[in-house]
Design a protein around this motif. Structure first.
Motif, PDB file in Angstrom:
ATOM      1  N   ASP A 120       0.826  -1.211   0.000  1.00 54.42           N
ATOM      2  CA  ASP A 120       0.000   0.000   0.000  1.00 54.42           C
ATOM      3  C   ASP A 120       0.857   1.257   0.000  1.00 54.42           C
ATOM      4  O   ASP A 120       0.394   2.344   0.339  1.00 54.42           O
ATOM      5  CB  ASP A 120      -0.947   0.014   1.196  1.00 54.42           C
ATOM      6  CG  ASP A 120      -0.213  -0.052   2.533  1.00 54.42           C
ATOM      7  OD1 ASP A 120       1.021  -0.234   2.517  1.00 54.42           O
ATOM      8  OD2 ASP A 120      -0.872   0.067   3.579  1.00 54.42           O
ATOM      9  N   ILE A 121       2.134   1.114  -0.387  1.00 56.87           N
ATOM     10  CA  ILE A 121       3.011   2.276  -0.496  1.00 56.87           C
ATOM     11  C   ILE A 121       2.667   3.012  -1.794  1.00 56.87           C
ATOM     12  O   ILE A 121       2.699   2.411  -2.871  1.00 56.87           O
ATOM     13  CB  ILE A 121       4.490   1.854  -0.493  1.00 56.87           C
ATOM     14  CG1 ILE A 121       4.832   1.135   0.821  1.00 56.87           C
ATOM     15  CG2 ILE A 121       5.395   3.061  -0.683  1.00 56.87           C
ATOM     16  CD1 ILE A 121       6.240   0.580   0.865  1.00 56.87           C
ATOM     17  N   PRO A 122       2.320   4.288  -1.713  1.00 56.02           N
ATOM     18  CA  PRO A 122       1.886   5.032  -2.908  1.00 56.02           C
ATOM     19  C   PRO A 122       2.834   4.917  -4.092  1.00 56.02           C
ATOM     20  O   PRO A 122       2.398   4.723  -5.226  1.00 56.02           O
ATOM     21  CB  PRO A 122       1.808   6.482  -2.400  1.00 56.02           C
ATOM     22  CG  PRO A 122       1.519   6.338  -0.939  1.00 56.02           C
ATOM     23  CD  PRO A 122       2.269   5.108  -0.495  1.00 56.02           C
ATOM     24  N   ALA A 123       4.138   5.039  -3.847  1.00 53.98           N
ATOM     25  CA  ALA A 123       5.107   4.988  -4.952  1.00 53.98           C
ATOM     26  C   ALA A 123       5.067   3.643  -5.663  1.00 53.98           C
ATOM     27  O   ALA A 123       5.210   3.558  -6.888  1.00 53.98           O
ATOM     28  CB  ALA A 123       6.508   5.267  -4.427  1.00 53.98           C
ATOM     29  N   PHE A 124       4.886   2.565  -4.911  1.00 58.30           N
ATOM     30  CA  PHE A 124       4.836   1.233  -5.500  1.00 58.30           C
ATOM     31  C   PHE A 124       3.479   0.961  -6.151  1.00 58.30           C
ATOM     32  O   PHE A 124       3.392   0.171  -7.086  1.00 58.30           O
ATOM     33  CB  PHE A 124       5.113   0.171  -4.441  1.00 58.30           C
ATOM     34  CG  PHE A 124       6.551   0.125  -3.999  1.00 58.30           C
ATOM     35  CD1 PHE A 124       7.520   0.844  -4.659  1.00 58.30           C
ATOM     36  CD2 PHE A 124       6.936  -0.629  -2.899  1.00 58.30           C
ATOM     37  CE1 PHE A 124       8.847   0.810  -4.268  1.00 58.30           C
ATOM     38  CE2 PHE A 124       8.262  -0.670  -2.489  1.00 58.30           C
ATOM     39  CZ  PHE A 124       9.217   0.054  -3.173  1.00 58.30           C
ATOM     40  N   LYS A 125       2.439   1.607  -5.639  1.00 59.03           N
ATOM     41  CA  LYS A 125       1.107   1.389  -6.199  1.00 59.03           C
ATOM     42  C   LYS A 125       1.017   1.861  -7.647  1.00 59.03           C
ATOM     43  O   LYS A 125       0.182   1.381  -8.415  1.00 59.03           O
ATOM     44  CB  LYS A 125       0.052   2.105  -5.352  1.00 59.03           C
ATOM     45  CG  LYS A 125      -0.459   1.281  -4.174  1.00 59.03           C
ATOM     46  CD  LYS A 125      -1.683   1.923  -3.561  1.00 59.03           C
ATOM     47  CE  LYS A 125      -2.347   0.974  -2.586  1.00 59.03           C
ATOM     48  NZ  LYS A 125      -3.599   1.519  -2.025  1.00 59.03           N
ATOM     49  N   ASN A 126       1.850   2.818  -7.995  1.00 57.42           N
ATOM     50  CA  ASN A 126       1.837   3.354  -9.353  1.00 57.42           C
ATOM     51  C   ASN A 126       2.579   2.455 -10.344  1.00 57.42           C
ATOM     52  O   ASN A 126       2.541   2.698 -11.537  1.00 57.42           O
ATOM     53  CB  ASN A 126       2.458   4.755  -9.373  1.00 57.42           C
ATOM     54  CG  ASN A 126       1.627   5.756  -8.581  1.00 57.42           C
ATOM     55  OD1 ASN A 126       0.406   5.648  -8.539  1.00 57.42           O
ATOM     56  ND2 ASN A 126       2.285   6.725  -7.958  1.00 57.42           N
ATOM     57  N   ILE A 127       3.274   1.445  -9.817  1.00 62.03           N
ATOM     58  CA  ILE A 127       3.980   0.509 -10.694  1.00 62.03           C
ATOM     59  C   ILE A 127       2.988  -0.541 -11.195  1.00 62.03           C
ATOM     60  O   ILE A 127       2.343  -1.216 -10.380  1.00 62.03           O
ATOM     61  CB  ILE A 127       5.135  -0.178  -9.950  1.00 62.03           C
ATOM     62  CG1 ILE A 127       6.129   0.863  -9.426  1.00 62.03           C
ATOM     63  CG2 ILE A 127       5.843  -1.180 -10.855  1.00 62.03           C
ATOM     64  CD1 ILE A 127       7.242   0.271  -8.587  1.00 62.03           C
ATOM     65  N   PRO A 128       2.813  -0.703 -12.508  1.00 63.42           N
ATOM     66  CA  PRO A 128       1.832  -1.667 -13.032  1.00 63.42           C
ATOM     67  C   PRO A 128       2.324  -3.113 -12.893  1.00 63.42           C
ATOM     68  O   PRO A 128       2.704  -3.764 -13.870  1.00 63.42           O
ATOM     69  CB  PRO A 128       1.702  -1.253 -14.494  1.00 63.42           C
ATOM     70  CG  PRO A 128       3.046  -0.671 -14.830  1.00 63.42           C
ATOM     71  CD  PRO A 128       3.513   0.024 -13.580  1.00 63.42           C
ATOM     72  N   VAL A 129       2.307  -3.612 -11.658  1.00 64.39           N
ATOM     73  CA  VAL A 129       2.818  -4.954 -11.406  1.00 64.39           C
ATOM     74  C   VAL A 129       1.859  -6.031 -11.897  1.00 64.39           C
ATOM     75  O   VAL A 129       2.275  -7.061 -12.429  1.00 64.39           O
ATOM     76  CB  VAL A 129       3.088  -5.141  -9.893  1.00 64.39           C
ATOM     77  CG1 VAL A 129       3.547  -6.566  -9.605  1.00 64.39           C
ATOM     78  CG2 VAL A 129       4.133  -4.145  -9.420  1.00 64.39           C
ATOM     79  N   GLY A 130       0.551  -5.788 -11.732  1.00 63.97           N
ATOM     80  CA  GLY A 130      -0.449  -6.801 -12.064  1.00 63.97           C
ATOM     81  C   GLY A 130      -0.294  -7.434 -13.432  1.00 63.97           C
ATOM     82  O   GLY A 130      -0.239  -8.666 -13.551  1.00 63.97           O
ATOM     83  N   PRO A 131      -0.192  -6.650 -14.504  1.00 63.22           N
ATOM     84  CA  PRO A 131      -0.064  -7.241 -15.849  1.00 63.22           C
ATOM     85  C   PRO A 131       1.211  -8.053 -16.029  1.00 63.22           C
ATOM     86  O   PRO A 131       1.289  -8.883 -16.942  1.00 63.22           O
ATOM     87  CB  PRO A 131      -0.064  -6.013 -16.765  1.00 63.22           C
ATOM     88  CG  PRO A 131      -0.779  -4.957 -15.997  1.00 63.22           C
ATOM     89  CD  PRO A 131      -0.395  -5.192 -14.567  1.00 63.22           C
ATOM     90  N   LEU A 132       2.218  -7.808 -15.174  1.00 69.14           N
ATOM     91  CA  LEU A 132       3.476  -8.539 -15.302  1.00 69.14           C
ATOM     92  C   LEU A 132       3.412  -9.920 -14.664  1.00 69.14           C
ATOM     93  O   LEU A 132       4.211 -10.797 -15.002  1.00 69.14           O
ATOM     94  CB  LEU A 132       4.612  -7.748 -14.637  1.00 69.14           C
ATOM     95  CG  LEU A 132       4.922  -6.365 -15.204  1.00 69.14           C
ATOM     96  CD1 LEU A 132       6.017  -5.706 -14.371  1.00 69.14           C
ATOM     97  CD2 LEU A 132       5.342  -6.453 -16.658  1.00 69.14           C
ATOM     98  N   LEU A 133       2.484 -10.124 -13.736  1.00 65.33           N
ATOM     99  CA  LEU A 133       2.477 -11.368 -12.965  1.00 65.33           C
ATOM    100  C   LEU A 133       2.147 -12.612 -13.788  1.00 65.33           C
ATOM    101  O   LEU A 133       2.826 -13.635 -13.631  1.00 65.33           O
ATOM    102  CB  LEU A 133       1.515 -11.245 -11.775  1.00 65.33           C
ATOM    103  CG  LEU A 133       1.936 -10.239 -10.698  1.00 65.33           C
ATOM    104  CD1 LEU A 133       0.942 -10.243  -9.539  1.00 65.33           C
ATOM    105  CD2 LEU A 133       3.334 -10.556 -10.183  1.00 65.33           C
ATOM    106  N   PRO A 134       1.120 -12.607 -14.662  1.00 64.68           N
ATOM    107  CA  PRO A 134       0.865 -13.818 -15.453  1.00 64.68           C
ATOM    108  C   PRO A 134       2.070 -14.295 -16.253  1.00 64.68           C
ATOM    109  O   PRO A 134       2.413 -15.485 -16.200  1.00 64.68           O
ATOM    110  CB  PRO A 134      -0.312 -13.414 -16.348  1.00 64.68           C
ATOM    111  CG  PRO A 134      -1.031 -12.381 -15.551  1.00 64.68           C
ATOM    112  CD  PRO A 134       0.056 -11.596 -14.874  1.00 64.68           C
ATOM    113  N   PRO A 135       2.769 -13.411 -17.016  1.00 64.23           N
ATOM    114  CA  PRO A 135       3.970 -13.889 -17.719  1.00 64.23           C
ATOM    115  C   PRO A 135       5.042 -14.423 -16.787  1.00 64.23           C
ATOM    116  O   PRO A 135       5.731 -15.400 -17.111  1.00 64.23           O
ATOM    117  CB  PRO A 135       4.463 -12.644 -18.473  1.00 64.23           C
ATOM    118  CG  PRO A 135       3.269 -11.773 -18.608  1.00 64.23           C
ATOM    119  CD  PRO A 135       2.463 -12.004 -17.363  1.00 64.23           C
ATOM    120  N   ILE A 136       5.195 -13.777 -15.624  1.00 60.31           N
ATOM    121  CA  ILE A 136       6.192 -14.240 -14.662  1.00 60.31           C
ATOM    122  C   ILE A 136       5.836 -15.629 -14.152  1.00 60.31           C
ATOM    123  O   ILE A 136       6.695 -16.513 -14.072  1.00 60.31           O
ATOM    124  CB  ILE A 136       6.307 -13.251 -13.486  1.00 60.31           C
ATOM    125  CG1 ILE A 136       7.038 -11.982 -13.941  1.00 60.31           C
ATOM    126  CG2 ILE A 136       7.038 -13.880 -12.305  1.00 60.31           C
ATOM    127  CD1 ILE A 136       7.055 -10.880 -12.907  1.00 60.31           C
TER     128      ILE A 136
END
Length: 226
Positions: free
Chosen positions: A198-214
């Protein structure tokens, strides 16, 4: 660190170690892919196909449940566990087709490690985040970042220990050891921790779309290992 020895024609004596029995010019590849030999292309293709299918099924379920597209889906711990488990089960199942007993055992062991490394660090981070939020001096961005780092590193070591116990509960073979190089080579397995912060700076990183390929890659690595 225990060296990986090929006991293919003798008694199976050791879990698949983090190092390769071949000296690779690329240390990252050596620590990341655990093989005693190169697989046939069709075996690797089956592992990849299984990982893709195994990822798609839970991904479709969670996206439909949230009424969102795959790219905008929210990831919590259950989504991380569900999608990573699906990819690894699919990758291992695909890779095991027509494999011998030794290879199947290695793939299962690697699958256990990949899953634990994907699921445990986020779970530890969530637990630590709840603790830091209740301690006033730690309830800030610095405390939250610290909980992520501690949870990520500690969770990876805990994942390795739990993997050893699951694969060898009677402790009959040498444990699989985790080193800094291993952690760096497999860090993407635990990147789901950034999706739950829930850190604001990290929330702006689009991690979700990266998870399926990972997670597809995690499943493929497990199914392609030997």
């Amino acid at each position: 660190m225990i060296q990986n020895i090929n006991y293919r024609n003798t008694e199976y004596k050791t879990l698949n170690s983090f190092s390769s029995n071949k000296k690779s010019k690329n240390a990252y590849v050596s620590y990341r892919y655990h093989k005693t030999k190169e697989n046939e292309a069709k075996e690797s293709a089956r592992a990849l196909a299984g990982a893709v299918i195994g990822t798609a099924i839970p991904l479709f379920f969670f996206a439909k449940k949230q009424n969102k597209s795959f790219l905008k889906m929210h990831y919590g711990l259950k989504e991380i566990i569900g999608v990573s488990a699906g990819s690894i089960i699919g990758g291992v199942a695909g890779g095991m087709i027509n494999s011998d007993k030794f290879d199947r055992k290695q793939k299962i062991n690697e699958g256990v490690f990949q899953f634990m490394n994907a699921a445990i660090p986020p779970a530890v981070v969530i637990g630590l985040s709840k603790i830091t939020s209740k301690i006033k001096p730690l309830n800030n961005n610095y405390g939250k970042i610290g909980s992520i780092l501690v949870g990520l590193i500690g969770g990876m070591f805990a994942a390795a220990r739990l993997s050893n116990f699951i694969c060898d509960p009677k402790d009959k073979v040498p444990d699989r050891k985790l080193t800094i190089k291993d952690s760096l080579a497999n860090i993407d397995d635990a990147i789901g921790t950034l999706a739950i912060t829930d850190i604001p700076a990290f929330k702006n990183i689009p991690v979700g779309p990266l998870l399926p390929p990972i997670y597809i890659l995690c499943g493929y690595r497990a199914g392609d290992s030997n």
